[in-house]
Design a protein around this motif. Structure first.
Motif, PDB file in Angstrom:
ATOM      1  N   LEU A  99     -21.713 -51.645 -30.074  1.00  0.00           N
ATOM      2  CA  LEU A  99     -20.953 -52.835 -30.171  1.00  0.00           C
ATOM      3  C   LEU A  99     -19.585 -51.720 -30.597  1.00  0.00           C
ATOM      4  CD1 LEU A  99     -23.572 -54.550 -31.775  1.00  0.00           C
ATOM      5  CD2 LEU A  99     -22.820 -54.917 -29.846  1.00  0.00           C
ATOM      6  N   ALA A 100     -19.096 -50.693 -30.452  1.00  0.00           N
ATOM      7  CA  ALA A 100     -17.933 -50.519 -31.254  1.00  0.00           C
ATOM      8  C   ALA A 100     -16.393 -51.111 -30.371  1.00  0.00           C
ATOM      9  CB  ALA A 100     -17.583 -49.430 -29.676  1.00  0.00           C
ATOM     10  N   ARG A 101     -16.648 -52.145 -29.665  1.00  0.00           N
ATOM     11  CA  ARG A 101     -15.319 -52.017 -28.991  1.00  0.00           C
ATOM     12  C   ARG A 101     -15.123 -53.838 -30.309  1.00  0.00           C
ATOM     13  NH1 ARG A 101     -15.818 -49.672 -24.293  1.00  0.00           N
ATOM     14  NH2 ARG A 101     -13.757 -49.098 -23.546  1.00  0.00           N
ATOM     15  N   ILE A 102     -17.210 -54.525 -29.987  1.00  0.00           N
ATOM     16  CA  ILE A 102     -16.328 -55.832 -30.926  1.00  0.00           C
ATOM     17  C   ILE A 102     -16.262 -55.676 -32.098  1.00  0.00           C
ATOM     18  CG2 ILE A 102     -18.608 -57.724 -31.945  1.00  0.00           C
ATOM     19  CD1 ILE A 102     -19.811 -57.135 -29.135  1.00  0.00           C
ATOM     20  N   ILE A 103     -16.544 -54.072 -33.316  1.00  0.00           N
ATOM     21  CA  ILE A 103     -16.552 -53.951 -34.656  1.00  0.00           C
ATOM     22  C   ILE A 103     -14.608 -53.435 -34.733  1.00  0.00           C
ATOM     23  CG2 ILE A 103     -16.888 -52.234 -35.826  1.00  0.00           C
ATOM     24  CD1 ILE A 103     -19.869 -52.528 -35.075  1.00  0.00           C
ATOM     25  N   THR A 104     -14.382 -53.112 -33.117  1.00  0.00           N
ATOM     26  CA  THR A 104     -13.254 -52.320 -33.579  1.00  0.00           C
ATOM     27  C   THR A 104     -12.031 -53.471 -33.565  1.00  0.00           C
ATOM     28  OG1 THR A 104     -13.642 -50.254 -32.224  1.00  0.00           O
ATOM     29  CG2 THR A 104     -11.620 -51.437 -32.594  1.00  0.00           C
TER      30      THR A 104
END
Length: 709
Positions: free
Chosen positions: A586-591
């Motif tokens: 979920l890196a892009r969503i979290i960022t």
């Protein structure tokens, strides 16, 4: 196998019904264009009467108008069918005959022309005109007006009915399925009455067309009769009676259909058919029947002096109504005696054991309010809290990806009039106090006494605020205050509580519903997750709860469950370890949750010495996830982190810390009690294309720095 065969038979019957309707419509058009023999014409006219009579009988036994939603279409089709029969009958009547003139239009038309009209053209024409007037002026016009008013009132009442459904849904009185069914019924009512209003116009046009066709047939028949060399009396008697018979045989079914339309649109929704309702409501009051019988007896008595011929009928009716009233009164007395006896037996019977199972149920979420806050809930007093709760549930589903269960709102007399509590699974998690007769004004760094009001704290974020009078709103807004309604204050607090405690609302049953919903879109992933990897529902629940605990959305279940399926065996089904792998997916969503307007990610880093010390404590703690670290040192680290986080918030940044993947979860767990809003990310959770900006670094203060401070 049996179910599949039954489904195939149903589909075949449905297709056959659709084909039959299409062929019937083509046949109706063929009747207008082709020649119809007199024998076939009689069958078609009898069919028209049969269908019209069947429609009338169905309307009498309806309990709800929506049980006959196809009625407007049937009304239109029957009108077209009657007009096509009129055209075909006109061709038969006006066609020169070589045999018996009276039989050339068919036996049905001849029957209505000679028997119903009394073999008299004038009588038949008068009867025909009376039927037209009854249908056109009374029944059709009245039913059309009722359908028009009903459609208008139904449309006007739709918003209120929708709000009532949402209120019942939010209060937990109905389920999502029941709410969906009730909304569908409201839409069907509006469509039905609107269609009935339009269909009634066709029936009125049919009545006008009947008059015109009859006049044309009479003129044409006289012309054809003279062309055949018949005398004037034979022409008038034959063609006029046939034309009147055609009109009667068409208008009588039209009258039946119009009556059915009037019954349907005037029928209120009840649990009984029309006959049962009439018998119960019309003959339910013996007192009224006694009065009616007395009036009939008085009329019969007066007839003895004025007109002896009315004595017998009015006397019979008076006796019949009086006996009926006596029977109804006796039946009511017997019913009352039976009810009293049953009530007495019920009182004598030993009390049934109390059912305490319902007391064991705990609402997932509940709001308790003091009696002074009822006005913000009650829609009749202008309260809109229920509407706001419905919006919050939809907003939470979009933001976090969970379905908040229905929120029960009830009053609690033990609370102060302006107090409210928010409970999750029966436990109070938040409370507050609002003034329903004032407005809440908020302004960071507000000066003293610039706007008069009662000082307080906004309950959701504990910022300074004031309760101001409603007429001070314009002044407060001009002074830079944000002014909100009391219901909005409670709704904001509720939203914040849901975000903070969303993980507590996600039980195993809710997770199963999410999985079932995902299975419809991605059955392969669900199959691998549950059957190949053998991930238990409890493990999936813990992973989702861990994400929600840090306010991460779980709406993209595909990414989350792909990580669970990929790393569950590697992590030995440890939910905490699986969660860290999910966060990487979920890196892009979290960022995107924390980047600033310039597209950068402002972060606070830790001194490498602190990270090393925490990692050593984790290694000493072992595989159980326990961090063995000196309490004094841990307190120093927490204080330093809180100091930098507070500074970041004051500067307008998120309290976001960036650290190594190994210690991310432990650092978050170490500080969450002191600073629950703290955000801790690992390097693996930052999207590679997003630039990172360091705004501060956490370092422990030395002894000399503490003395100087």
């Amino acid at each position: 196998m049996v179910d599949s065969r039954a489904g195939q038979k149903t589909n075949i019957s449905q297709r056959a019904a659709n084909i039959a309707v299409a062929l019937a419509f083509v046949g109706v058009l063929s009747i207008m264009l082709a020649y119809v023999p007199p024998s076939l014409m009689s069958i078609l006219l009898a069919t028209n009467i049969t269908i019209s009579l069947l429609v009338l009988m169905i309307s009498l036994y309806l309990m709800d108008p929506l049980e006959f939603t196809t009625f407007p279409t049937i009304l239109l089709l029957l009108t077209i069918f009657r007009l096509s029969l009129n055209v075909a009958a006109t061709k038969l009547i006006l066609t020169p005959s070589r045999g018996v003139v009276s039989e050339k239009a068919g036996a049905v038309i001849d029957f209505f022309g000679r028997v119903v009209a009394g073999n008299n053209a004038v009588i038949g024409f008068v009867v025909f005109l009376i039927l037209i007037i009854i249908q056109f002026v009374v029944i059709t016009k009245g039913s059309g007006r009722i359908a028009e008013v009903a459609a208008r009132f139904t449309l006007d009442a739709m918003p209120g009915k929708q709000m009532a459904i949402d209120a019942d849904l939010n209060a937990g009185l109905i389920t999502e399925t029941e709410a969906r069914e009730r909304r569908s019924k409201i839409a069907q009512e509006a469509d039905f009455y609107g269609a009935m209003d339009g269909a009634s116009k066709f029936v009125r046009g049919d009545a006008v067309a009947g008059i015109i066709i009859t006049i044309i047939n009479i003129i044409g028949g006289i012309t054809v009769g003279f062309m055949e060399g018949l005398d004037i009396l034979t022409v008038l008697r034959t063609y006029t009676i046939l034309t009147i018979g055609d009109g009667l045989v068409s208008q009588i079914p039209a009258l039946l259909t119009s009556t059915a339309a009037g019954i349907v649109v005037t029928r209120a929704s009840e649990e009984r058919a029309l006959g049962e309702s009439l018998s119960q409501q019309l003959f339910d009051k013996p007192e009224a029947m006694y009065v009616a019988a007395s009036a009939l007896f008085v009329i019969a008595t007066l007839g003895a002096f004025l007109s002896p011929g009315i004595i017998l009928p009015f006397s019979i009716l008076a006796v019949s109504v009086g006996l009926g009233a006596w029977q109804v009164q006796r039946a009511k007395q017997k019913q009352a005696a039976a009810e009293e006896a049953a009530k007495a037996e019920e009182e004598k019977a030993p009390p049934e054991p109390e059912k305490v199972e319902s007391l064991l149920e705990v609402d997932p979420m509940e709001i308790e309010i003091g009696f002074g806050l009822i006005s913000i809930v009650d829609s009749e007093q202008g309260g809109d809290l229920l509407d706001r709760v419905a919006v919050i549930r939809r907003q939470t589903a979009l933001e976090l990806g969970i379905i908040v269960p229905p929120i029960r709102i009830r009053d609690n007399m033990q609370l102060s009039p302006r107090q409210y509590n928010i409970l999750i699974r029966g436990v109070k998690v938040a409370e507050g106090e609002i003034r329903p007769d004032r407005l809440l004004a908020m302004k960071p760094g507000a000066e003293e006494d610039d706007v008069p009001g009662i000082k307080t704290f906004e309950p959701a974020f504990r910022t300074q605020a004031k309760w101001i009078e409603k007429d001070e709103r314009s002044r407060a807004e001009m002074a830079g205050y944000s002014v909100v309604e009391p219901a909005a204050v409670l709704a904001t607090h509720l939203t914040e509580v849901i975000r903070s405690h969303a993980y507590e609302l996600l039980g195993r049953q809710e997770v199963q519903k999410l999985i079932d919903n995902l299975k419809e879109r991605n059955p392969v992933l669900v199959h691998e997750l549950l059957e190949v990897t053998n991930v238990k529902i409890g493990v999936a629940q813990k992973v989702l709860q861990n994400l929600l605990r840090e306010r991460l959305p779980i709406r993209n279940l595909e990414l989350i469950f792909e990580a669970v399926a990929d790393y569950a065996e590697l992590a030995q089904m440890n939910p905490d370890t699986i969660t860290e792998y999910c966060r990487m997916n979920l890196a892009r969503i979290i960022t995107n949750l924390y980047i600033d307007p310039t597209g950068h990610l402002p972060v606070i880093t830790l001194d490498p010495n602190i990270e090393t010390r925490i990692l050593e404590g984790m290694q000493r703690g072992g595989a159980a996830g326990i961090m063995a670290i000196d309490p004094n040192y841990a307190e120093q680290v927490i204080s330093a982190i809180e100091r930098e986080a507070t500074g970041a918030v004051t500067s307008g940044y998120h309290p976001l810390f960036l650290t190594t993947p190994q210690i991310r979860a432990h650092l978050r767990r170490l500080c969450e009690r002191r600073f629950p809003q703290l955000i801790v990310l690992s390097y693996n959770e930052v999207a590679p294309e997003v630039p990172v900006t360091r705004i501060a670094t956490v370092r422990l203060q030395s002894a000399s720095e503490k003395v100087s401070r």
